[in-house]
Scaffold this active site. Structure first.
Site, PDB file in Angstrom:
ATOM      1  N   PRO A 172       0.820  -1.208   0.000  1.00  0.00           N
ATOM      2  CA  PRO A 172       0.000   0.000   0.000  1.00  0.00           C
ATOM      3  C   PRO A 172       0.855   1.259   0.000  1.00  0.00           C
ATOM      4  O   PRO A 172       1.862   1.339   0.704  1.00  0.00           O
ATOM      5  CB  PRO A 172      -0.797  -0.127   1.299  1.00  0.00           C
ATOM      6  CG  PRO A 172      -0.835  -1.592   1.577  1.00  0.00           C
ATOM      7  CD  PRO A 172       0.478  -2.120   1.094  1.00  0.00           C
ATOM      8  N   GLU A 173       0.436   2.223  -0.801  1.00  0.00           N
ATOM      9  CA  GLU A 173       1.136   3.501  -0.859  1.00  0.00           C
ATOM     10  C   GLU A 173       0.316   4.552  -0.114  1.00  0.00           C
ATOM     11  O   GLU A 173      -0.698   4.236   0.508  1.00  0.00           O
ATOM     12  CB  GLU A 173       1.371   3.888  -2.319  1.00  0.00           C
ATOM     13  CG  GLU A 173       2.228   2.873  -3.066  1.00  0.00           C
ATOM     14  CD  GLU A 173       2.535   3.297  -4.499  1.00  0.00           C
ATOM     15  OE1 GLU A 173       2.452   4.488  -4.818  1.00  0.00           O
ATOM     16  OE2 GLU A 173       2.850   2.407  -5.317  1.00  0.00           O
TER      17      GLU A 173
END
Length: 283
Positions: free
Chosen positions: A2-3
């Site tokens: 996840p960013e």
């Protein structure tokens, strides 16, 4: 992994549910994830109230009434699941924690928060809130890309003299915090810059286009709930859908979406990661 938009999406899902709420029990199912859990973690959480929820880079931070802050990183497959008595919902029975449920926290309000992580590359830690910025995972981070500290002037200064590709420079968390492979690729496309361009050779004018492009991509992704690649879901269990609007990422061989461009998207490998770009639009 996840960013920033995915982590921000999870944070926003949790903020209204747990802020101001007291934790009545914490079940810790194992000794740790990527690293060991802090000593007496359950004891240090139970009875404490979540006073504030915030994000730093790709980390979720919960400031507690004890003067400590809980740090959570989702790793590659971590998910934070919400069940129980959320606003507008009735209380329901508690399911037995599943195989990959590693931390389960029950709140006085009836809400249950479960940290689920099949690959166990996530992490949690507890630290003094007034020294949180000095934590080893946070101390060297650059400014937030959506904050005032990230500007054309700042990025020009940080890239000056750098011989590494611009893609690598933007992934350096010491330069700017929270950016990852997907959104850097998309921002470079919107600003017309090749991911292979030497960072220190990019003109001030082009950096002036890159900074707002980064902000725009992140805001668009947050509005779409992030990108549901592999395991990511928001705290409400819903899939994000920004991946349906990717201009370059994962589109190798497909036509460029820029009006009037006859090029196609190319994939190259940089530092072991795939970079996608249009060689006609991005120079």
């Amino acid at each position: 992994m996840p960013e920033l938009p995915e982590v921000e999406t999870v944070l926003r899902g949790l903020r209204g549910i747990v802020t101001g709420r007291r934790m009545i029990s914490a079940m810790i199912m194992r000794e740790g994830l990527r690293w060991p859990f802090p000593d007496r973690m359950a004891e240090r959480l139970e009875g404490k109230t979540v006073e504030r929820m915030r994000r730093r880079s790709k980390y979720i931070l919960a400031d507690l009434s004890s003067g400590e802050t809980l740090l959570v990183h989702l790793g590659m497959s971590g998910r934070i699941l919400v069940s129980g008595n959320r606003p507008g919902e009735s209380r329901h029975g508690r399911a037995t924690p599943g195989k990959h449920d590693h931390v389960v926290i029950d709140f006085e309000s009836g809400v249950r928060i479960t940290y689920n992580d099949p690959r166990r590359f996530g992490s949690m830690d507890l630290m003094a809130s007034d020294r949180a910025s000095l934590h080893p995972l946070l101390a060297m981070l650059g400014p937030e890309p959506l904050g005032n500290g990230f500007s054309q002037e700042y990025l020009c200064e940080m890239l000056e003299g750098r011989r590494s590709p611009i893609k690598s420079a933007l992934l350096d968390q010491r330069i700017v915090a929270g950016l990852g492979n997907i959104y850097v690729s998309e921002a470079l496309f919107r600003s017309g810059i090749s991911p292979a361009r030497q960072a220190g050779a990019i003109s001030r004018r082009r950096i002036g286009r890159l900074v707002p492009a980064i902000r725009e991509v992140l805001r668009d992704a947050i509005a779409a709930g992030g990108s549901s690649l592999r395991d990511f879901r928001g705290a409400d269990g819903e899939l994000g859908y920004f991946q349906h609007g990717f201009d370059v990422y994962g589109r190798e061989g497909e036509e460029c979406r820029n009006t009037g461009c006859s090029g196609s998207i190319r994939r190259i490998t940089q530092s072991g990661r795939s970079s996608y770009y249009c060689p006609q639009c991005q120079r």
